[in-house]
Design an enzyme around this catalytic site. Structure first.
Site, PDB file in Angstrom:
ATOM      1  N   GLY A   1      41.124  41.684  43.480  1.00 11.29           N
ATOM      2  CA  GLY A   1      41.051  40.472  42.960  1.00 11.29           C
ATOM      3  C   GLY A   1      40.115  39.471  43.249  1.00 11.29           C
ATOM      4  O   GLY A   1      39.009  39.894  43.887  1.00 11.29           O
TER       5      GLY A   1
ATOM      6  N   GLY B   1      38.558  36.092  45.030  1.00  6.19           N
ATOM      7  CA  GLY B   1      38.825  34.801  45.855  1.00  6.19           C
ATOM      8  C   GLY B   1      38.363  35.181  47.377  1.00  6.19           C
ATOM      9  O   GLY B   1      38.007  36.125  47.624  1.00  6.19           O
ATOM     10  N   GLY B   2      38.712  34.342  48.499  1.00  6.03           N
ATOM     11  CA  GLY B   2      38.268  34.311  49.696  1.00  6.03           C
ATOM     12  C   GLY B   2      38.837  35.786  50.514  1.00  6.03           C
ATOM     13  O   GLY B   2      38.204  36.694  51.055  1.00  6.03           O
ATOM     14  N   ILE B   3      40.293  35.888  50.132  1.00  6.48           N
ATOM     15  CA  ILE B   3      40.935  37.159  50.757  1.00  6.48           C
ATOM     16  C   ILE B   3      40.499  38.466  50.275  1.00  6.48           C
ATOM     17  O   ILE B   3      40.021  39.254  51.204  1.00  6.48           O
ATOM     18  CB  ILE B   3      42.284  37.024  50.701  1.00  6.48           C
TER      19      ILE B   3
ATOM     20  N   GLU C   1      40.506  45.697  37.540  1.00  4.17           N
ATOM     21  CA  GLU C   1      40.307  45.106  36.054  1.00  4.17           C
ATOM     22  C   GLU C   1      38.958  44.202  36.437  1.00  4.17           C
ATOM     23  O   GLU C   1      38.242  44.169  35.644  1.00  4.17           O
ATOM     24  CB  GLU C   1      41.387  44.052  36.032  1.00  4.17           C
TER      25      GLU C   1
ATOM     26  N   GLY D   1      46.468  40.597  35.653  1.00  5.00           N
ATOM     27  CA  GLY D   1      46.631  41.950  35.825  1.00  5.00           C
ATOM     28  C   GLY D   1      47.658  42.180  36.988  1.00  5.00           C
ATOM     29  O   GLY D   1      47.778  43.439  37.569  1.00  5.00           O
TER      30      GLY D   1
ATOM     31  N   LYS E   1      48.430  22.366  51.403  1.00  5.18           N
ATOM     32  CA  LYS E   1      48.358  20.846  51.655  1.00  5.18           C
ATOM     33  C   LYS E   1      48.059  20.738  53.068  1.00  5.18           C
ATOM     34  O   LYS E   1      48.752  19.896  53.855  1.00  5.18           O
ATOM     35  CB  LYS E   1      49.584  20.215  51.213  1.00  5.18           C
TER      36      LYS E   1
END
Length: 423
Positions: free
Chosen positions: A207, A209-211, A230, A328, A353
């Site tokens: 997907g 993002g950072g991870i 995807e 997805g 947070k």
């Protein structure tokens, strides 16, 4: 025929049915020039419904300025999110692989308006960075194109002939680039747990993002990885160039990278151009769990915002308020379950947070929406470890999830779990 189909913007707007359902592809499939013209000339239409999954630009029609134009989002980005919060955007739940059939069902006078490459010598345009739900409609409903020389020409089922379109307008503009994710130390730690469970020859869905970026960066010594995803990212193109991705062990599309849309840097878009090793295919195929399951060693890597003791993952709401949609995640989460040696990873930082709130909770925040059900979640990963929930009892799930929580919250979580009768 070419001269006949090429229009100026005023002529092009006249081709849009007065009571149209305008379908806009994901990301850079968005035809900015045409949509800006619609936004500036709302009086030309008596009733429009605009359907889009991931918008890149802000438009007046999103915010209720024109009563005859209604905006429907299927996966909100920044601008649709604001419109939704203000009550001027309808959010329609969906699984990404079902988008084509869903649009078929709910639209009355559909027309796809999208960006494409210039026409080749055989009369074909390519949708470039996109296949998504738009490619499904090629030859089935009318298309109107914004031809952009910056769009890469790609292989797959996302090519459309001039005979299949109503018309096109030329407008050259650089594609929108996705800023690289900042990979934190926490991202790296989570990625390590995932990467060590990815075998040579596995097929990946990653997907945004950072991870996911961190996971990809740790796979440089792997061999014969495959891609069925995807979203195509810069990290995937880098692994391919390094010889890590060959697709040699795949069961389907052997030797090919399979994706349904791409979003990244200009380097990624250059990588895609005329690449014989890449197939951009429509989302009803790429994200179909039955197709995903054909890859024996399928790996799915996704993120969530919070998880409860039962294993329910809320991935589209933040603090109980809608932030995006399913995308997805469920498609691939289901697909890996049916794959012979499939593994699904749900990743998250243990807190949010600035460390004041645990993402692992006894129950989800009120207003949260479950994206991956307790029955479908496989592995869960935080910076404090990894656990497989599949096959575990509610008590075992609770205990293992507490070990993944930040230490400062574990005592309270233990107390809550006992109070709930889960341990």
């Amino acid at each position: 025929m070419n001269q006949h189909k090429e229009k100026d913007i005023k002529e092009l707007l006249s081709l849009i049915p007065n009571d149209a359902d305008i379908i806009i592809p994901v990301g850079n499939g968005e035809p900015d020039f045409i949509l800006s013209a619609i936004d500036e000339n709302p009086q030309l239409f008596s009733s429009l419904r605009i359907h889009q999954m991931l918008e890149l630009k802000d438009r007046n029609y999103m915010h209720g300025l024109y009563p005859q134009i209604h905006y429907h989002s299927y996966f909100m980005n920044t601008f649709a999110r604001k419109a939704y919060a203000n009550g001027t955007c309808d959010l329609i739940p969906n699984h990404f692989h079902q988008m084509p059939k869903l649009l078929e069902k709910i639209t009355k006078h559909p027309v796809v308006i999208c960006q494409a490459t210039p026409m080749d010598e055989d009369g074909y345009f390519s949708l470039g960075t996109e296949a998504d739900y738009a490619a499904y409609f090629i030859g089935k409903i009318p298309f109107i194109l914004q031809v952009n020389q910056h769009m890469p020409r790609t292989k797959g089922n996302n090519n459309i002939h001039i005979s299949q379109i109503l018309g096109y307008v030329r407008h050259a503009a650089p594609l929108v680039e996705l800023k690289p994710s900042v990979i934190t130390d926490v991202d790296k730690k989570i990625a390590e747990y995932v990467a060590e469970r990815i075998d040579h020859g596995a097929t990946l869905q990653v997907g945004i993002g950072g991870i996911p970026d961190a996971v990809v960066s740790l796979l440089k010594n792997h061999k014969d990885l495959g891609i069925h995803t995807e979203m195509l990212t810069d990290g995937i193109s880098k692994l391919f160039k390094a010889g890590v991705i060959t697709g040699a062990k795949k069961n389907t599309h052997v030797g090919k990278i399979v994706a349904t849309f791409a979003f990244g840097s200009n380097d990624l878009y250059d990588f895609m151009d005329q690449n014989e090793h890449l197939e951009m295919l429509s989302v009803d195929y790429v994200n179909d769990p039955r197709i995903i399951a054909k890859e024996d060693n399928m790996i799915s890597i996704n993120a969530t915002t919070e998880i409860d003791f039962y294993g329910q993952c809320a991935s589209e709401t933040v603090a109980g308020r809608y932030y995006s949609s399913t995308g997805g995640q469920a498609d691939f989460g289901t697909g890996v379950q049916f794959a012979k040696n499939g593994k699904g990873f749900i990743c998250m930082h243990s807190t949010t947070k600035n460390g004041t709130i645990s993402r692992i909770k006894p129950v989800l925040t009120p207003g949260s929406v479950v994206t991956t059900s307790k029955n479908d979640v496989d592995y869960v990963v935080t910076e404090y470890g990894i656990t497989q929930l599949k096959g575990k009892s509610l008590s075992q799930r609770t205990q293992s999830l507490i070990t993944l929580a930040h230490p400062q919250f574990r005592e309270q979580l233990q107390f809550d779990a006992k109070k709930m009768g889960l341990i």
